[in-house]
Design an enzyme around this catalytic site. Sequence first.
Site, mmCIF file in Angstrom:
data_model
loop_
_atom_site.group_PDB
_atom_site.id
_atom_site.type_symbol
_atom_site.label_atom_id
_atom_site.label_comp_id
_atom_site.label_asym_id
_atom_site.label_seq_id
_atom_site.Cartn_x
_atom_site.Cartn_y
_atom_site.Cartn_z
ATOM 1 N N LYS A 118 49.978 121.792 -26.866
ATOM 2 C CA LYS A 118 50.340 121.630 -25.442
ATOM 3 C C LYS A 118 51.848 121.688 -25.240
ATOM 4 O O LYS A 118 52.334 122.205 -24.230
ATOM 5 C CB LYS A 118 49.792 120.306 -24.908
ATOM 6 C CG LYS A 118 48.372 120.454 -24.398
ATOM 7 C CD LYS A 118 47.715 119.160 -24.030
ATOM 8 C CE LYS A 118 46.212 119.406 -24.003
ATOM 9 N NZ LYS A 118 45.427 118.211 -23.930
ATOM 10 N N PHE A 138 51.267 114.550 -20.701
ATOM 11 C CA PHE A 138 50.405 113.628 -21.426
ATOM 12 C C PHE A 138 49.226 114.394 -21.994
ATOM 13 O O PHE A 138 48.795 115.399 -21.421
ATOM 14 C CB PHE A 138 49.906 112.509 -20.500
ATOM 15 C CG PHE A 138 50.830 111.330 -20.467
ATOM 16 C CD1 PHE A 138 52.106 111.464 -19.952
ATOM 17 C CD2 PHE A 138 50.436 110.100 -20.972
ATOM 18 C CE1 PHE A 138 52.977 110.384 -19.934
ATOM 19 C CE2 PHE A 138 51.295 109.016 -20.962
ATOM 20 C CZ PHE A 138 52.566 109.149 -20.441
ATOM 21 N N ASN A 181 37.455 111.391 -12.654
ATOM 22 C CA ASN A 181 37.457 110.905 -14.042
ATOM 23 C C ASN A 181 37.888 109.435 -14.075
ATOM 24 O O ASN A 181 38.161 108.836 -13.039
ATOM 25 C CB ASN A 181 38.373 111.782 -14.903
ATOM 26 C CG ASN A 181 39.796 111.786 -14.370
ATOM 27 O OD1 ASN A 181 40.431 110.756 -14.291
ATOM 28 N ND2 ASN A 181 40.270 112.964 -13.972
ATOM 29 N N ASP A 200 40.311 119.781 -14.374
ATOM 30 C CA ASP A 200 40.511 121.162 -14.826
ATOM 31 C C ASP A 200 39.625 122.131 -14.055
ATOM 32 O O ASP A 200 39.902 123.327 -14.008
ATOM 33 C CB ASP A 200 40.205 121.273 -16.322
ATOM 34 C CG ASP A 200 41.255 120.554 -17.152
ATOM 35 O OD1 ASP A 200 42.442 120.629 -16.787
ATOM 36 O OD2 ASP A 200 40.886 119.907 -18.150
ATOM 37 N N LYS A 246 52.743 124.604 -22.672
ATOM 38 C CA LYS A 246 53.148 124.172 -21.325
ATOM 39 C C LYS A 246 54.665 124.047 -21.187
ATOM 40 O O LYS A 246 55.155 123.541 -20.179
ATOM 41 C CB LYS A 246 52.439 122.868 -20.970
ATOM 42 C CG LYS A 246 50.906 122.984 -21.120
ATOM 43 C CD LYS A 246 50.144 121.962 -20.342
ATOM 44 C CE LYS A 246 48.655 122.095 -20.611
ATOM 45 N NZ LYS A 246 47.833 121.367 -19.654
ATOM 46 N N LYS A 250 26.700 117.484 4.198
ATOM 47 C CA LYS A 250 26.118 116.819 3.031
ATOM 48 C C LYS A 250 24.952 117.651 2.481
ATOM 49 O O LYS A 250 24.109 118.110 3.253
ATOM 50 C CB LYS A 250 25.628 115.430 3.455
ATOM 51 C CG LYS A 250 25.143 114.602 2.303
ATOM 52 C CD LYS A 250 24.630 113.266 2.782
ATOM 53 C CE LYS A 250 23.725 112.696 1.713
ATOM 54 N NZ LYS A 250 22.768 111.759 2.237
HETATM 55 N N1 CTP Z 1 47.530 118.830 -16.300
HETATM 56 C C1 CTP Z 1 48.001 119.431 -15.148
HETATM 57 N N2 CTP Z 1 47.195 120.187 -14.385
HETATM 58 C C2 CTP Z 1 45.905 120.387 -14.718
HETATM 59 C C3 CTP Z 1 45.389 119.796 -15.891
HETATM 60 C C4 CTP Z 1 46.228 119.006 -16.664
HETATM 61 O O1 CTP Z 1 49.182 119.251 -14.841
HETATM 62 N N3 CTP Z 1 45.140 121.120 -13.932
HETATM 63 C C5 CTP Z 1 48.446 118.049 -17.116
HETATM 64 C C6 CTP Z 1 48.144 116.574 -17.210
HETATM 65 O O2 CTP Z 1 48.788 115.857 -16.163
HETATM 66 C C7 CTP Z 1 48.714 116.212 -18.561
HETATM 67 C C8 CTP Z 1 48.535 117.468 -19.371
HETATM 68 O O3 CTP Z 1 48.331 118.522 -18.428
HETATM 69 O O4 CTP Z 1 50.092 115.918 -18.505
HETATM 70 C C9 CTP Z 1 47.394 117.447 -20.352
HETATM 71 O O5 CTP Z 1 46.189 117.298 -19.722
HETATM 72 P P1 CTP Z 1 44.776 117.209 -20.514
HETATM 73 O O6 CTP Z 1 43.706 116.992 -19.512
HETATM 74 O O7 CTP Z 1 44.910 116.271 -21.658
HETATM 75 O O8 CTP Z 1 44.641 118.595 -21.186
HETATM 76 P P2 CTP Z 1 44.341 120.000 -20.620
HETATM 77 O O9 CTP Z 1 45.638 120.663 -20.382
HETATM 78 O O10 CTP Z 1 43.454 119.869 -19.462
HETATM 79 O O11 CTP Z 1 43.679 120.719 -21.851
HETATM 80 P P3 CTP Z 1 42.253 120.515 -22.568
HETATM 81 O O12 CTP Z 1 41.225 120.584 -21.516
HETATM 82 O O13 CTP Z 1 42.268 121.601 -23.502
HETATM 83 O O14 CTP Z 1 42.339 119.167 -23.246
#
Ligand code: CTP
Length: 401
Positions: A338, A324, A211, A280, A342, A290
């Site tokens: 969140k 975050f 990303n 995620d 969390k 490859k």
């Molecule tokens: N985070 C994490 N581990 C993951 C995904 C996210 O620890 N596998 C943490 C990020 O570091 C951040 C927080 O979760 O502090 C929020 O991440 P974000 O990508 O904004 O949200 P998601 O939890 O992935 O939820 P959604 O997809 O619903 O936005």
Amino acid sequence: MLKNKNILLCVTGGIAVYKAAALTSKLTQHGANVRVVMSGSATKFVTPITFQALSRNEVYTDTFQENNPEVVAHIHLADWADAVVVAPATANIIGKLANGIADDMISTIMLAVTSDVFIAPAMNVHMYEHPAVKKNMNTLAGFGYHFLEPGEGYLACGYTGKGRLEEPEAIVDKLDRFYREKQEQLLKKQKVLITAGPTREAIDPVRFLTNHSSGKMGYALAAEAVAMGAEVTLVSGPVHLDPPAGVNLVRVESAQEMFDAVMREMDGQDVIIKTAAVADYRPKVTHRQKIKKQDGDMAIEMERTKDILMEVGKRKKHQVLIGFAAETEQVERYAKAKLEKKNADMIVANNVAEAGSGFGSDTNAVTIYERNGTVTEIPTMTKNEVAVRILQKAASLLKKD
Ligand code: CTP
């Protein structure tokens, strides 16, 4: 250090009131929000209009001047202040403060103040040396008040000696140094774990999913935490940034590697900040060789990665946990959800769709949601400045533990 600080300037009556006008101007030039309260005798030397123009705020002179029915002015001002400066402080106000007297706006506010208090005395040298004044100043020092005093010099009454009001530039310098030193101590010996950057989820030996995270926010947090005296472990995904001096850097690539590193490091930490933009989902299968192109479309089956923040939220004991939330819509709703889901103490939310905010940018505008319901809007500022705000909040949560 004075930028955006709320400074309550209490001006009591003496010839040096004119210097307080210069002080108001200097403080606002340094970016402080200044509100001025004047004693009745101070208004005999310089009118409130001068202070109103220089501070761009209403000036308070009377305990019963309640212009806003929603608040009680003297309590509101005391709560608002990050710092209170009494300049010039006459022998009279020093005596009143030392004895808990509250018979005018300034002395009443002062009994309600809980922030740092700075007293800049100004009086004749003999008054200054009077045992009653000395005793009262000692009492105030015992309350934890700080004194801003100059060396000896020419006094308006014709004497040479101690009693002159400290110069406005010197007051500003001393306040600036005070807050710099305070900040350098804020996270002294605290252990802070920060994750930063993106993760890479391999599809095959040459391709991966990732990303736009640049890692700038996490690296700014790491640098500022070191500056505040913390022992910092930075678990970083692949970024193009030099690690801040003094951090223990743990390099990772995938979400799983970041998960393992955080679980290994989390015990013994005092603050854990999850800035990383963790994938995620990852490809269900990572091909060893490859993938060769073929005719037609191709689908990659994805599986969920482990949510590191959620796992830390489950396992944490005393640690302050900060997550975050990078959102493109309904920021508040998702951030608050969140916080609960969390088990975080704080969620720092930003709308990455807005200009000057989020990925790759050197600035950020965020809203901090805390467990106790407090919501703090941080307007657009550099990521280092945002980092300082976040760490200040973390430090205040630590103290309460
Ligand atoms: N985070 C994490 N581990 C993951 C995904 C996210 O620890 N596998 C943490 C990020 O570091 C951040 C927080 O979760 O502090 C929020 O991440 P974000 O990508 O904004 O949200 P998601 O939890 O992935 O939820 P959604 O997809 O619903 O936005």
